[in-house]
Design a protein around this motif. Sequence first.
Motif, PDB file in Angstrom:
ATOM      1  N   GLY A 287      22.165 -72.208 -62.837  1.00 55.75           N
ATOM      2  CA  GLY A 287      21.356 -71.806 -61.694  1.00 55.75           C
ATOM      3  C   GLY A 287      20.141 -71.004 -62.093  1.00 55.75           C
ATOM      4  O   GLY A 287      19.166 -70.919 -61.330  1.00 55.75           O
ATOM      5  N   ALA A 288      20.157 -70.402 -63.278  1.00 51.96           N
ATOM      6  CA  ALA A 288      19.002 -69.667 -63.798  1.00 51.96           C
ATOM      7  C   ALA A 288      18.260 -70.469 -64.858  1.00 51.96           C
ATOM      8  O   ALA A 288      17.028 -70.473 -64.906  1.00 51.96           O
ATOM      9  CB  ALA A 288      19.448 -68.326 -64.375  1.00 51.96           C
ATOM     10  N   LEU A 289      19.025 -71.171 -65.712  1.00 53.10           N
ATOM     11  CA  LEU A 289      18.390 -71.911 -66.803  1.00 53.10           C
ATOM     12  C   LEU A 289      17.451 -72.998 -66.291  1.00 53.10           C
ATOM     13  O   LEU A 289      16.303 -73.128 -66.754  1.00 53.10           O
ATOM     14  CB  LEU A 289      19.462 -72.540 -67.698  1.00 53.10           C
ATOM     15  N   VAL A 290      17.913 -73.785 -65.339  1.00 49.85           N
ATOM     16  CA  VAL A 290      17.088 -74.902 -64.845  1.00 49.85           C
ATOM     17  C   VAL A 290      15.789 -74.401 -64.214  1.00 49.85           C
ATOM     18  O   VAL A 290      14.702 -74.900 -64.548  1.00 49.85           O
ATOM     19  CB  VAL A 290      17.896 -75.776 -63.861  1.00 49.85           C
ATOM     20  N   PRO A 291      15.829 -73.411 -63.303  1.00 53.05           N
ATOM     21  CA  PRO A 291      14.558 -72.911 -62.752  1.00 53.05           C
ATOM     22  C   PRO A 291      13.624 -72.344 -63.816  1.00 53.05           C
ATOM     23  O   PRO A 291      12.406 -72.522 -63.732  1.00 53.05           O
ATOM     24  CB  PRO A 291      15.004 -71.822 -61.774  1.00 53.05           C
ATOM     25  N   ILE A 292      14.179 -71.666 -64.818  1.00 52.35           N
ATOM     26  CA  ILE A 292      13.336 -71.085 -65.861  1.00 52.35           C
ATOM     27  C   ILE A 292      12.598 -72.168 -66.632  1.00 52.35           C
ATOM     28  O   ILE A 292      11.383 -72.074 -66.869  1.00 52.35           O
ATOM     29  CB  ILE A 292      14.187 -70.210 -66.807  1.00 52.35           C
ATOM     30  N   TYR A 293      13.305 -73.217 -67.000  1.00 50.08           N
ATOM     31  CA  TYR A 293      12.650 -74.299 -67.747  1.00 50.08           C
ATOM     32  C   TYR A 293      11.723 -75.113 -66.847  1.00 50.08           C
ATOM     33  O   TYR A 293      10.708 -75.641 -67.319  1.00 50.08           O
ATOM     34  CB  TYR A 293      13.702 -75.190 -68.415  1.00 50.08           C
ATOM     35  N   LEU A 294      12.046 -75.213 -65.567  1.00 50.13           N
ATOM     36  CA  LEU A 294      11.123 -75.874 -64.634  1.00 50.13           C
ATOM     37  C   LEU A 294       9.831 -75.079 -64.497  1.00 50.13           C
ATOM     38  O   LEU A 294       8.740 -75.661 -64.428  1.00 50.13           O
ATOM     39  CB  LEU A 294      11.793 -76.039 -63.265  1.00 50.13           C
ATOM     40  N   LEU A 295       9.942 -73.756 -64.457  1.00 48.91           N
ATOM     41  CA  LEU A 295       8.748 -72.913 -64.382  1.00 48.91           C
ATOM     42  C   LEU A 295       7.888 -73.075 -65.637  1.00 48.91           C
ATOM     43  O   LEU A 295       6.657 -73.118 -65.554  1.00 48.91           O
ATOM     44  CB  LEU A 295       9.152 -71.452 -64.206  1.00 48.91           C
ATOM     45  N   GLN A 296       8.530 -73.165 -66.792  1.00 46.14           N
ATOM     46  CA  GLN A 296       7.771 -73.400 -68.020  1.00 46.14           C
ATOM     47  C   GLN A 296       7.075 -74.758 -67.964  1.00 46.14           C
ATOM     48  O   GLN A 296       5.930 -74.899 -68.411  1.00 46.14           O
ATOM     49  CB  GLN A 296       8.691 -73.316 -69.238  1.00 46.14           C
TER      50      GLN A 296
END
Length: 253
Positions: free
Chosen positions: A157-166
Motif C-alpha cells: 500500500g506504500a510501495l506501489v504509490p511511492i514508485y508510481l510517484l517516481q
Amino acid sequence: MVAIGAVVLMRAIQDVDALQQPEVNDLNPNPDPLLVPLLKRRKFSLHKASAAARLWFSRPTVLLLAPIQITFGVCAALLGQEVSGTVIPEFYPQNSVIIGSLMGTLVSFTAGVLQIPAKLLRARLGRVPLMLVGLLAFVALSLLILLLRPEQLGGFGALVPIYLLQGLGRSCFEGTNKALYADLFPHDAAAAFSNIVIFNGGASAAAYFVFPLLAHEPNRKSIKAVAALVPACIAVVGYLGAEYLHRKHPDRW
C-alpha cells in the motif's frame, strides 16, 4: 564498455552540410558529400567545453532550474538505496529481487505511458501545470518515505504509490522538463542540456556515494528522505521563479 564505445563512435558523426566537398575534376564531376570520410581530426575547443558554465552568467535562469535535475538524481538514489536496497530485502527476503525489479519496471512503465497524455495536456494547459505536478510528485515521494514507519513503508500500500510517484516525476523529467530547456534556451541548447547532465549526474553520483555511508545511522531513512525533500521543495520555488523571470525578460534570463 558500451558507453565508451558509443562516445568513440559519436566522433564519427557530422552534419552533411558541414562536410567539405571533394575536389571537382573530370573523374569526379558530381561529388557526393556522403562519400567524404567522416573521421577527421578535431581540435579541442575550450570555448565549447566551458559553454555550460558560461550559461550560468549569461542566462542565470538555468541555475534556478538546476534543483529540478538535482531532485530527480537524489530521488532515484533514495529509491535505489533505501527502498529497493533496504526496505524490500528486509520485508521480502525470499522475493526481494523479483519485487524490486517489478517496482523498477513500474517506474519506467508509468513514465512511458504518461508521455502521450502529457504531450496533449501541454498543448492545452501549457507546461507550468505539468511541471508543478511532476515536481510535487517528488515532494510527495520524499514525504512518504520520511513520515512512514519502516513497517508501513514495507507494505504494498506504500510501495506501489511511492514508485508510481517516481514514475510520474520521471515522466515530467524526461518530457516536459527537457522541452522546457529547449523552449527557454533555443540559442544555447547544447549548453543548456549539458547543465541537465551536470546537475542530475552530479547529484545522483553524490547520493549513491554518500547514502551507503549512512548504513549504520539510526536515523538513516529520515536523513535520506530530507536530502531528497529539500531540493524538491526548492525546485518548485526555483521553477516558478525561472518562469516569472523568463516571461518578464526573455532575452536576459
